[in-house]
Design an enzyme around this catalytic site. Sequence first.
Site, PDB file in Angstrom:
ATOM      1  CG  ASP A  10     -14.312 -44.545  -6.299  1.00  0.00           C
ATOM      2  OD1 ASP A  10     -15.389 -44.600  -6.917  1.00  0.00           O
ATOM      3  OD2 ASP A  10     -13.723 -45.547  -5.832  1.00  0.00           O
ATOM      4  CG  ASP A  26     -10.382 -46.238  -3.326  1.00  0.00           C
ATOM      5  OD1 ASP A  26     -11.372 -46.567  -4.005  1.00  0.00           O
ATOM      6  OD2 ASP A  26      -9.318 -45.815  -3.821  1.00  0.00           O
ATOM      7  CG  ASP A  78      -7.937 -37.528  12.134  1.00  0.00           C
ATOM      8  OD1 ASP A  78      -8.413 -36.662  11.382  1.00  0.00           O
ATOM      9  OD2 ASP A  78      -8.104 -37.541  13.369  1.00  0.00           O
ATOM     10  CD  GLU A 137     -10.647 -31.201  16.261  1.00  0.00           C
ATOM     11  OE1 GLU A 137     -10.866 -32.245  16.897  1.00  0.00           O
ATOM     12  OE2 GLU A 137     -11.492 -30.698  15.517  1.00  0.00           O
TER      13      GLU A 137
HETATM   14  O1  TEU Z   1     -14.176 -32.199  15.559  1.00  0.00           O
HETATM   15  C1  TEU Z   1     -14.419 -31.723  16.871  1.00  0.00           C
HETATM   16  C2  TEU Z   1     -15.091 -30.454  16.795  1.00  0.00           C
HETATM   17  O2  TEU Z   1     -14.867 -29.604  17.587  1.00  0.00           O
HETATM   18  C3  TEU Z   1     -16.016 -30.284  15.664  1.00  0.00           C
HETATM   19  O3  TEU Z   1     -17.168 -31.079  15.965  1.00  0.00           O
HETATM   20  C4  TEU Z   1     -16.375 -28.863  15.553  1.00  0.00           C
HETATM   21  O4  TEU Z   1     -16.618 -28.359  16.846  1.00  0.00           O
HETATM   22  C5  TEU Z   1     -17.621 -28.738  14.786  1.00  0.00           C
HETATM   23  O5  TEU Z   1     -17.567 -29.641  13.721  1.00  0.00           O
HETATM   24  C6  TEU Z   1     -17.672 -27.329  14.300  1.00  0.00           C
HETATM   25  O6  TEU Z   1     -18.878 -27.190  13.651  1.00  0.00           O
HETATM   26  C7  TEU Z   1     -13.564 -33.472  15.524  1.00  0.00           C
HETATM   27  C8  TEU Z   1     -13.532 -33.923  14.079  1.00  0.00           C
HETATM   28  O7  TEU Z   1     -12.718 -33.023  13.330  1.00  0.00           O
HETATM   29  C9  TEU Z   1     -14.946 -33.944  13.572  1.00  0.00           C
HETATM   30  O8  TEU Z   1     -14.987 -34.262  12.180  1.00  0.00           O
HETATM   31  C10 TEU Z   1     -15.710 -34.990  14.358  1.00  0.00           C
HETATM   32  O9  TEU Z   1     -17.079 -34.938  13.966  1.00  0.00           O
HETATM   33  C11 TEU Z   1     -15.625 -34.727  15.869  1.00  0.00           C
HETATM   34  O10 TEU Z   1     -14.310 -34.389  16.315  1.00  0.00           O
HETATM   35  C12 TEU Z   1     -16.012 -35.981  16.632  1.00  0.00           C
HETATM   36  O11 TEU Z   1     -15.019 -36.955  16.410  1.00  0.00           O
END
Ligand code: TEU
Length: 568
Positions: A22, A30, A99, A267
């Site tokens: 920060d 930030d 991301d 992901e």
């Molecule tokens: O995560 C998707 C996801 O699969 C996660 O929610 C995971 O299943 C869970 O956290 C496991 O406990 C992505 C992002 O990395 C996450 O931070 C977001 O909350 C989610 O998508 C929604 O955008």
Amino acid sequence: PAPTPWWKNAVVYQIYPRSFADSDGDGVGDLRGITDRLDHLVRLGVDVLWLSPVYPSPHDDNGYDISDYQDIDPLFGTLADFDRLLAAVHARGMRLVMDLVVNHTSDEHPWFTDSRDGGPGGPRRDWYIWRKPRPGMEPGTPGAEPNNWGSFFSGPAWTFDEASGEYYLHLFSRKQPDLNWDNPEVRRAVHAMMRWWLERGVDGFRMDVVNLISKDPALPDGIVHESGRHGDGSPSFVCGPRVHEYVAELHREVFARHPRTLLTVGEMPGVTIEEARLFTDPARRELDMVFQFEHVALDHGPSKFDARPLKLTDLKASLGRWQAGLADAGWNSLYWNNHDQPRIVSRFGDDSDPVARARSATMLATVLHLHRGTPYVYQGEELGMANAPFASIDDFRDIESLNHYREQRALGVDEERILAGLRARGRDNARTPMQWDATEHAGFTTGTPWIPVNPDHTHVNAEAQLADPGSVFHHYRRLIDLRHTEPVLTDGDFRMLLPDDERVYAFTRADATTELLVLANFTGEPAIVDLPDGWQDTGLLLANVPDPGPLTSPHTLRPWEARVHRRP
Ligand code: TEU
């Protein structure tokens, strides 16, 4: 043969900007804070920064709910700050990957407010997934949702809109409505936005839950599992009917339009090896690699908060399957940690005393980094940062945990039992501030941190470890250096050894000229291991103990000891 893509011997470092550094004392990390700390990453030797979202957001899910894709949230700074960070990253020979969350937007994104407020037949109604209540049910009452799907964040996956009498789908929070990827207008808008970022100079994308973007248009009910309260819709949206069509279109309309080589990683909750081969086979021009979830789902029951001990043979079987499955086509990403997972040293290692913590952290790192694939280091992992103590529900911030707590309390589950699950597996464990030094708030902020700093920062911090050649930090630095200097690490074959041993993780990597042997004791007790033939008297490449001594057969590995041998 085609030249080896640069990311095959690169190491990626994930920054969760909110908790990294920060610069203006508001208690939230930030972009300027990141720019000020880049030399930490240069010393570590990483090649790529993956930045968790910094776009404007109401922060219902800490930025994974985006309300404007082409700007920077004032909380993190400005587009000028971003351009300065990007230039500073490039000046140090590193690359920056954004991301991107395009399975859903924030409900405060203009696309959604147009879609909602325009009502049925409105301008962007078909940009999201709206459906009428289940026939014969009182709209807005439990059970009237269009299907029985549950949200990843507890509760139903549908929210009722009074004005139109219809529901909209959200696989995550109600403030994260799912985009309708079957609508070509949506896809075109996403492609244009992604090209805008590439023209700005970014070097690729981490695509959030990109394997969920295509849903079975019938949106059928899911099976209600014995522990579930809602239907499991995953067969209808995990790697749905048109997902490869849409990802290949991303490649054609975005990635292929930029001659410089990018890094693209998807992901993919629930992805199988077969699907991952399709997504990452270079001949198919979809993605470079994927994040799979099998190895981080071995130590819990139906709910992630129902923590159970890991069986090492399950871990070896899982990672071994993925190594074999992507050996001839495709590519693995390698991770233990990210902003959604608890800290690995507390999960698969031992954080109960400084020696066990450092030893088990470096053992886990050695095992991961010697696998075939691209390793990812999550901020603080290189210090052996551990799970934080959460005194009460008030210490938690994550919507996934808070919703789970409320739902379980409403079901009458004992509070301490819920808190135990949150403490073991909650995502906030990964989100406590980066520990730079032993001063108050660990040098993360001069203000009040948005989430408490782990008290162990007095002895677990970057400053102390930089000065200690035997630290977790320097072990990660040596592993990353190996990735850059040992070709066998990039393309060497992987062979799992001792598949039935519950204490020792052992494997080899081999190419035409070199073979490495990795031995790792996954326990806090000495472990005896019979060596494969011809490994005595071989050169020790790396160990996580100060005085490793020669290999004997059989060999006794010390608690949490990892060692890498090389022949010839
Ligand atoms: O995560 C998707 C996801 O699969 C996660 O929610 C995971 O299943 C869970 O956290 C496991 O406990 C992505 C992002 O990395 C996450 O931070 C977001 O909350 C989610 O998508 C929604 O955008």
